[in-house]
Scaffold this active site. Sequence first.
Site, mmCIF file in Angstrom:
data_model
loop_
_atom_site.group_PDB
_atom_site.id
_atom_site.type_symbol
_atom_site.label_atom_id
_atom_site.label_comp_id
_atom_site.label_asym_id
_atom_site.label_seq_id
_atom_site.Cartn_x
_atom_site.Cartn_y
_atom_site.Cartn_z
ATOM 1 N N ASP A 1 -1.910 9.227 -10.720
ATOM 2 C CA ASP A 1 -1.893 8.151 -11.715
ATOM 3 C C ASP A 1 -0.470 7.813 -12.148
ATOM 4 O O ASP A 1 -0.133 6.643 -12.364
ATOM 5 C CB ASP A 1 -2.716 8.548 -12.941
ATOM 6 C CG ASP A 1 -4.213 8.594 -12.649
ATOM 7 O OD1 ASP A 1 -4.633 8.092 -11.587
ATOM 8 O OD2 ASP A 1 -4.966 9.139 -13.490
ATOM 9 N N ASN B 1 -2.256 13.161 -4.338
ATOM 10 C CA ASN B 1 -3.405 13.637 -5.104
ATOM 11 C C ASN B 1 -3.793 15.057 -4.717
ATOM 12 O O ASN B 1 -4.106 15.898 -5.576
ATOM 13 C CB ASN B 1 -4.598 12.701 -4.906
ATOM 14 C CG ASN B 1 -4.456 11.407 -5.688
ATOM 15 O OD1 ASN B 1 -3.825 11.372 -6.741
ATOM 16 N ND2 ASN B 1 -5.035 10.334 -5.163
ATOM 17 N N GLU C 1 -4.711 2.589 -4.080
ATOM 18 C CA GLU C 1 -3.252 2.500 -4.021
ATOM 19 C C GLU C 1 -2.790 1.174 -3.442
ATOM 20 O O GLU C 1 -1.649 1.044 -3.012
ATOM 21 C CB GLU C 1 -2.690 3.654 -3.193
ATOM 22 C CG GLU C 1 -3.080 3.648 -1.734
ATOM 23 C CD GLU C 1 -4.370 4.414 -1.445
ATOM 24 O OE1 GLU C 1 -4.506 4.913 -0.312
ATOM 25 O OE2 GLU C 1 -5.224 4.530 -2.342
ATOM 26 N N ASP D 1 0.851 -1.185 0.000
ATOM 27 C CA ASP D 1 0.000 0.000 0.000
ATOM 28 C C ASP D 1 0.889 1.238 0.000
ATOM 29 O O ASP D 1 1.777 1.370 0.859
ATOM 30 C CB ASP D 1 -0.897 -0.004 1.235
ATOM 31 C CG ASP D 1 -1.975 1.057 1.154
ATOM 32 O OD1 ASP D 1 -3.077 0.749 0.658
ATOM 33 O OD2 ASP D 1 -1.707 2.205 1.572
#
Length: 351
Positions: A239, A230, A265, A222
């Site tokens: 991305d 973000n 993620e 993770d």
Amino acid sequence: MAYLRTISVTGQLVGAQIQWPLAALAVLATLVTVALLVSVIRKPSLGRKARPAPSRRERRRAPVAGRREAREALALVGDALAATHNPRALMPVILNVITEATGAQGGRLLDDGEEVGWVGDLDGTAGIEFDLSAGDEATSMRLVLHPPAGGFSEETTKLAEWLSSQAAIALENARLHDIVQWQAITDELTGLVNRRRFLDALRNEIVRGQRLGARLSVVLADLDDFKLINDRFGHHAGDEVLHAFAELLRAHGRDVDVAARLGGEEFAILLPETGIAGASAVAERLRQSLAELCLRLGEGDEEVRVTASFGVAELTDGQSVDGLLRAADSALYRAKGQGKNRVELAAAQSA
């Protein structure tokens, strides 16, 4: 080869009077129908000269079976499509069937100009090309038929055009099926397999491992503080980070390993024939490689480093898919709680 089917129809006349004029007309109509059928089915030529001794190019020559009727040829293409949605498996069927149906002495399939299949004798005559692309601008699939010495009749040429159009539709349907099937098991952003495909592969490997006694491990990963990426640089930058990590998974994986994006993620790696020590080493290499990777994000190409936390678990006797994933997830949760950017093993396997 033309096949003649004879159907006998029997009936009874009970107290009925035969109408001879009508019977004569029926017989005449039958004779006319037979004559028309014979006119559209070319008879195999007789008395062909024997072929000369095999030449050095004989490897390109494969005997073409007797001529097929158009309906039978189309049925064979349809049967092949029903049996497989793999365009590569359809190609040899299409090549053989259309070559036989038209009485061509040989045929070739060209994919973007490159020969991908051939049958029969390709020497001595110029080929006639037929488009099999079905309007797909991304590919250029063409069928080249080499006519017999007398050439193709107008009727045979129309037959080849019709069969080619049907074959093009079959190939396009198979190609679209491949695309849909790929989309169903693949994460579009990263190109890794998705959760569904990963769980299917994991179930299969657990069954195999329990039957053969093979070892099997799972690594869950993770990305740390991904939401901050973000929020600071935008989802496009996020991305890019996901794609970069997916590339690392591919670079560090073996052919037998299955790397997946489970969602958001969170990622996973299925490691067949691997114990807890080997899986831990894989996770540690991935952790170090990601931590050392410098990404340039945002409009100002700001240098950013990203880390990830990892949880590792090995399959134990009698353990289910859910049990194995829970063990790896608990290890991952512990890695997050102990400072992130680290690898933790399942509780029973960490000693």
